[in-house]
Design an enzyme around this catalytic site. Structure first.
Site, PDB file in Angstrom:
ATOM      1  N   ARG A 203      39.904  35.709  45.273  1.00 25.52           N
ATOM      2  CA  ARG A 203      39.023  36.818  44.758  1.00 25.52           C
ATOM      3  C   ARG A 203      39.442  36.975  43.426  1.00 25.52           C
ATOM      4  NH1 ARG A 203      37.713  42.310  43.917  1.00 25.52           N
ATOM      5  NH2 ARG A 203      35.658  42.804  44.943  1.00 25.52           N
TER       6      ARG A 203
ATOM      7  N   CYS B 156      41.403  49.834  40.724  1.00 28.20           N
ATOM      8  CA  CYS B 156      41.347  48.762  39.691  1.00 28.20           C
ATOM      9  C   CYS B 156      42.170  48.589  38.594  1.00 28.20           C
ATOM     10  CB  CYS B 156      39.732  48.143  39.067  1.00 28.20           C
ATOM     11  SG  CYS B 156      38.569  48.036  40.794  1.00 28.20           S
TER      12      CYS B 156
END
Ligand code: XMP
Length: 501
Positions: free
Chosen positions: A416, A315
């Site tokens: 997303r 991430c």
């Protein structure tokens, strides 16, 4: 502390896994008395509270099957078409641990080429042959193919080579013991189940009986089929995706976005829990990282809330946007809200070692989701990569450029990251990176190490069950120097440990 309220933002402190350790407690049991069962959702309990992430380098059918067999569960990613994702659900649900209630069949007019393709797709070695009324006509297996040259498969019909009726069959309600006795007496591997009219209503195979003994802790539904979850979004064809997955037999739908505290997604969860077509499946909402976000999903009727904004190994959300909450604090915050409401929290992302699993549970989670720790398994999608003689598998964020960009194909994962309407790839703003992780071999071995770490933690804490661990566990906050002390130090490691490094 309250991560949302205080007027002074500088008074806040966020903690994550490496900031704490669990205190050892008095123990009067042996590690084999320990029960690691825990809730995934309001209604689903797992023998092992481990979940594989809905990512295209982590969970497709093979990983979902491996996770469920070990007592956990896999969440199928959604970076593929509705049909392909539903097929993945089907593949898992057909991997039997008992009897098959809805077997894959073939028509007598199909060719051997069709048979070969379907067998390959479902990884089976033969199929019952049924006519258009569903009446069992025979069975066709590998063995029946052997005497027909491959070159003739495209023009040879199943009906020409199958073993025709009468076959050894049994009524649909045959007991496990009776079925075993019949298979043994007739030296058969498959026992088709038929109703009074001769229609095929199920199938029992020796292989499946052996499997169900081999995986005693497998996560199963009421019909003995493996449990499986699948990710959905909130955008475009999401409702169709959800209902198609439900029709395919999915057990858990996971609203999968980087930021779940969004009206459209909350409405989607509420609709799924109200609609007669979908309300019988469990619905997980996410991701959130605050008490308010968790509360919104509780109010929408979610069966579990998934927590994690930016902790993942791949991430970059926190550095690209500056937004996020250190994972252990986020889990704790969400649990303060979800606990009283009876809704489990799933801690998603940021775990590096098995010791992070009990930490997440003590902080308030009831299950954990992992990406990087499972991406190196044999069962994750993608081929082995060799670099300087070492083996790796690829691992990438669902918000990485590679996963979001079309590259000739349609990407289903852009929404997303709320970029569904971004038309061209060079306009995308990635929130993840792509790379590789060390190859770790079979998921069963990897999960065994995680389960072992969790059990030992429970032993150290003095907790026989996960609820006991969650209530008895106490943290001590540590310093950077303590963290160094925790890891191996003053040694050059010469051998690879299966659970470290
Ligand atoms: P781990 O640390 O287990 O994390 O590898 C897996 C979780 O990370 C999330 N995820 C992302 N988060 N950008 C993000 O900010 C991304 O590209 C990305 N891809 C996955 C996701 O929640 C997953 O379960």
């Amino acid at each position: 502390g309250d991560l949302e309220g205080p007027a002074d933002p500088f008074a806040r402190l966020g903690l994550t896994y490496d900031d704490v350790l669990l205190l050892p407690g008095e123990t009067d049991m042996s590690p084999d008395q320990i029960d690691t069962s825990s809730r995934l959702t309001r209604e689903i309990s797992l023998r092992l509270p481990l979940v594989s992430a809905a990512m295209d380098t982590v969970t497709e059918a093979r990983m979902a099957i491996a996770m469920a067999r070990q007592g956990g569960i896999g969440i199928l990613h959604r970076n593929l078409s509705v049909e392909d994702q539903a097929l993945q659900v089907d593949l898992v649900k057909r991997t039997q641990t008992g009897r098959i209630t809805n077997p894959v069949t073939i028509a007598p007019e199909a060719t051997l080429e069709d048979l070969d393709r379907i067998c390959g797709q479902y990884r089976v070695s033969g199929l019952p042959v049924v006519d258009e009324r569903g009446i069992l006509m025979g069975i066709c297996t590998n063995r029946d193919l052997r005497f027909t040259p491959v070159a003739e498969w495209d023009r040879t019909l199943v009906s020409e080579v199958m073993t025709p009726m009468p076959l050894v069959t049994a009524p649909a309600d045959v007991s496990r013991e009776e079925a075993t006795a019949i298979l043994r007496a007739h030296k058969r591997e498959r026992l088709p189940l038929v109703d009074d009219a001769g229609r095929l209503s199920g199938l029992i195979t020796v292989k499946d009986f052996v499997k169900s003994e081999q995986f005693p802790h497998a996560s199963k539904d009421g019909d003995g089929r493996l449990l499986v979850g699948a990710a959905i979004g909130y955008f475009g064809d999401s409702w169709e995706r959800a209902t198609t997955l439900v029709e395919a037999g999915v057990d858990v739908l996971v609203a999968d976005t980087a930021h779940g505290h969004v009206r459209l997604l909350l409405d989607m969860v509420a609709r799924l829990k109200q609609d007669p077509a979908t309300r019988h499946v469990q619905v997980v909402g996410g991701n959130v990282a605050t008490g308010a976000g968790a509360q919104a999903f509780v109010d929408a009727g979610a069966d579990a809330v998934k927590v994690g904004v930016g902790p993942g190994a791949i991430c970059t959300t926190r550095v690209v946007t500056g937004v996020g909450v250190p994972q252990l604090s986020a889990v704790h915050e969400a649990a303060q809200v979800c606990g009283p409401a009876g809704v489990p929290v799933i801690a998603d992302g940021g775990m590096k070692y098995s010791g992070d699993i009990p930490k997440a549970l003590v902080a308030g989670a009831e299950a954990v989701m992992m990406g990087s720790m499972l991406a190196g398994c044999e069962e994750s999608p993608g081929e082995l990569i060799f670099v300087n003689g070492k083996q790796f598998k690829s691992y990438r964020g669902m918000g990485s450029l590679a996963a979001m960009s079309s590259r000739g194909k349609t990407s289903f994962s852009k929404d997303r990251y709320f970029q569904a309407e971004v038309a061209s790839d060079d306009q995308l703003v990635p929130e993840g990176v792509e790379g590789k992780v060390a190859y770790r071999g079979a998921a069963s071995a990897v999960v065994h190490q995680m389960a072992g770490g969790l059990r030992q933690a429970m032993f150290y804490v003095g907790a026989r069950t996960v609820p006991e661990l969650r209530s008895r566990g106490r943290f001590v906050r540590i310093t950077q120097a303590s963290l160094q002390e925790s890891h191996p130090h003053d040694i050059e490691m010469t051998a690879q440990a299966p659970n470290y490094g």
